[in-house]
Scaffold this motif. Structure first.
Motif, short mmCIF file in Angstrom:
data_model
loop_
_atom_site.label_atom_id
_atom_site.label_comp_id
_atom_site.label_asym_id
_atom_site.label_seq_id
_atom_site.Cartn_x
_atom_site.Cartn_y
_atom_site.Cartn_z
N ASP A 174 6.88 -3.60 11.27
CA ASP A 174 6.34 -2.45 10.53
C ASP A 174 5.73 -2.92 9.21
O ASP A 174 6.40 -3.62 8.43
CB ASP A 174 7.44 -1.42 10.24
N ILE A 175 4.50 -2.52 8.94
CA ILE A 175 3.85 -2.85 7.68
C ILE A 175 3.23 -1.59 7.08
O ILE A 175 2.98 -0.60 7.79
CB ILE A 175 2.75 -3.92 7.84
N ASN A 176 3.02 -1.62 5.78
CA ASN A 176 2.24 -0.59 5.09
C ASN A 176 0.92 -1.19 4.64
O ASN A 176 0.88 -2.34 4.20
CB ASN A 176 2.97 -0.07 3.84
N LEU A 177 -0.16 -0.43 4.76
CA LEU A 177 -1.46 -0.83 4.22
C LEU A 177 -1.65 -0.08 2.90
O LEU A 177 -1.71 1.15 2.88
CB LEU A 177 -2.59 -0.49 5.19
N ILE A 178 -1.76 -0.81 1.82
CA ILE A 178 -1.88 -0.23 0.48
C ILE A 178 -3.26 -0.52 -0.07
O ILE A 178 -3.70 -1.68 -0.09
CB ILE A 178 -0.80 -0.80 -0.46
N GLY A 179 -3.96 0.52 -0.53
CA GLY A 179 -5.29 0.33 -1.10
C GLY A 179 -6.38 0.33 -0.05
O GLY A 179 -7.53 0.01 -0.37
N GLU A 180 -6.05 0.69 1.18
CA GLU A 180 -7.04 0.82 2.25
C GLU A 180 -7.34 2.30 2.40
O GLU A 180 -6.47 3.08 2.79
CB GLU A 180 -6.48 0.24 3.56
N TYR A 181 -8.59 2.71 2.07
CA TYR A 181 -8.95 4.13 2.08
C TYR A 181 -9.75 4.52 3.32
O TYR A 181 -10.18 5.66 3.45
CB TYR A 181 -9.73 4.48 0.80
N ASN A 182 -9.96 3.57 4.22
CA ASN A 182 -10.70 3.82 5.47
C ASN A 182 -12.10 4.35 5.20
O ASN A 182 -12.60 5.22 5.93
CB ASN A 182 -9.93 4.79 6.38
N VAL A 183 -12.76 3.84 4.17
CA VAL A 183 -14.13 4.25 3.87
C VAL A 183 -15.04 3.86 5.03
O VAL A 183 -15.05 2.71 5.46
CB VAL A 183 -14.63 3.61 2.56
N THR A 184 -15.74 4.83 5.56
CA THR A 184 -16.61 4.69 6.74
C THR A 184 -15.88 4.06 7.93
O THR A 184 -16.48 3.42 8.78
CB THR A 184 -17.89 3.87 6.43
N GLY A 185 -14.55 4.23 7.98
CA GLY A 185 -13.80 3.73 9.13
C GLY A 185 -13.48 2.26 9.09
O GLY A 185 -13.20 1.66 10.14
#
Length: 450
Positions: free
Chosen positions: A190-201
């Motif tokens: 299990d990981i968390n993605l921090i600072g990834e806003y999924n801009v344009t996917g």
């Protein structure tokens, strides 16, 4: 409910490599710092991709209008997509005189009764912070009434830059959401993605590879994120900061409170995507996972090289100038270099000290780190003979004037450049720009003009 964050405590970050030497963080207020985006805008950028939470701006309606939907952050959420809805208390002159707390509570009541979100973020703005509205008290009362998280976000525009606002948004999530719920299922990966806003996917370009490896994204802050997931984020094995170093305070505090280690990486370009996948496998500490990751990386790189072969011939000898913000000053530079394009200059005006160091590493000593790109980029085009300018829409006119190709790589872009497929997307867009005749003829005199 947690106490209001103290700005002075956020201005020196022990996890930033440069803090000890400079005795200040990248977020230190400087005159005119809000010109490139204020703290309120930064907080909204950090939190807005939570599509199952309502985002209520407690301030004049112009604050909502200036910040709402400034970047494409797609979501797979099947219910109400609150990224498509703007909520504001529309504070008026009367409210400045008599206070806006009643108006805020009425707005929360309306949102809950009509839309049933999983949480409500309440953003303070310059006006409501100055008049002293107690959004903490209103949120406490509303949370007691409705039983869902009501998160006050103390990031009025005047406190500092967009970068600091993103950090304040992370502080609000850590204080009010993280650790308030247990996940239904836990896995060793299990990981968390921090600072990834999924801009344009962007996130969707590489998460299928993580899933193939058996790595589960437990929670994100905040691309395609869910409130229930971020509440359980304290059970992750690893925090992965994706480019946005403004949230390093959040990951450092989660390490202190919950024992979650963190790494920082980028998924732009072939080298960084491969390195990022391998770094995650290494950090999770499983040899079988490492071996499977190496196999996957070799497969994806071989596929990508085959697809890029026709583009490399076109890009040979081409030079580019990059005028964008923050981590993109080096992450997109890395992607361009993976395509065989020389990056002769990049803008670091909005970059952190860590971003500047990485930009220098990628560009080398001969590369120019522009601190005032508005006046520098035209001169550098002339000096270097650059063929391509990658920037925001305002720089299009410089490209037209200098008759070189142009690509919009800011948040207004419509196509993802993340991951392996994203690099192929970037190559196609560069090819189309370089072969577009308009950039070569648009600034010429008309045939009948002397």
């Amino acid at each position: 409910m947690a106490k209001k964050p103290k700005i002075k405590d956020l201005l020196v970050e022990s996890a930033c490599s440069h803090s000890a030497a400079k005795k200040s963080a990248c977020n230190t207020q400087t005159p005119g710092a809000t010109t490139g985006g204020c703290a309120f805008e930064g907080a909204q950028i950090a939190l807005f991709p939570y599509a199952d939470a309502a985002h209520l701006v407690h301030g004049p309606i112009t604050c909502l209008g200036a910040s709402w939907e400034t970047r494409a952050t797609p979501t797979s959420h099947r219910g109400h997509d609150f990224t498509q809805m703007g909520f504001t208390t529309a504070i008026s002159t009367n409210d400045v005189v008599f206070g806006g707390e009643e108006k805020l509570r009425a707005a929360i009541d309306y949102i809950i009764e009509n839309y049933a979100p999983q949480a409500v973020f309440v953003y303070a703005t310059c006006v409501t912070a100055l008049i002293g509205d107690d959004i903490d008290a209103v949120c406490r009362q509303a949370q007691s009434t409705y039983g869902i998280p009501m998160i006050p976000v103390h990031a009025p525009g005047f406190v500092g830059s967009k970068n600091l606002g993103s950090r304040l948004g992370g502080e609000a999530v850590l204080a009010a959401l993280v650790g308030t719920k247990e996940p239904e299922v836990r896995t060793p990966y299990d990981i968390n993605l921090i600072g990834e806003y999924n801009v344009t996917g962007d996130m969707w370009q590489y998460t299928p590879l993580l899933e193939e490896l058996g790595i589960r994204v437990l929670a994100t802050l905040s691309g395609d994120g869910r409130i229930a997931d971020i509440r359980a984020a304290h059970r992750a094995r690893l925090n992965v900061i994706v480019c946005a170093k403004s949230l390093i305070s959040l990951t450092r505090k989660m390490q202190e409170q919950y024992g979650i280690p963190f790494i920082s990486l980028s998924f732009y370009g072939k080298r960084d995507t491969s390195s990022g996948l391998l770094a995650i496998a290494d950090a999770l500490g499983d040899e079988d996972l490492r071996e499977r990751t190496r196999t996957l990386v070799a497969r994806e790189e071989a596929w990508l090289e085959e697809k890029l072969a026709p583009y490399r011939r076109l890009f040979e000898g081409k030079k580019a100038i990059l005028n964008t913000g923050g981590n993109k000053s080096w992450s997109i530079a890395s992607a361009l270099q993976d395509l065989g394009i020389e990056v002769v200059a990049t803008s670091v005006r909005k970059a952190t000290e860590d971003d500047k160091e990485k930009a220098r590493q990628y560009l080398g000593e001969s590369g120019v780190l522009m601190t005032n790109p508005g006046t520098e980029q035209a001169k550098i085009i002339d000096q270097t003979g650059a063929h391509l300018l990658l920037a925001g829409g305002r720089s299009l006119y410089t490209a037209i004037k200098k008759r070189i190709a142009f690509i919009d790589v800011n948040q207004e872009k419509k196509k993802s450049y993340g991951g392996y497929q994203g690099l192929l997307n970037l190559a196609e867009d560069i090819k189309n720009a370089l072969e577009n005749p308009v950039f070569n003829i648009v600034a010429r005199r008309a045939p009948w003009e002397k």
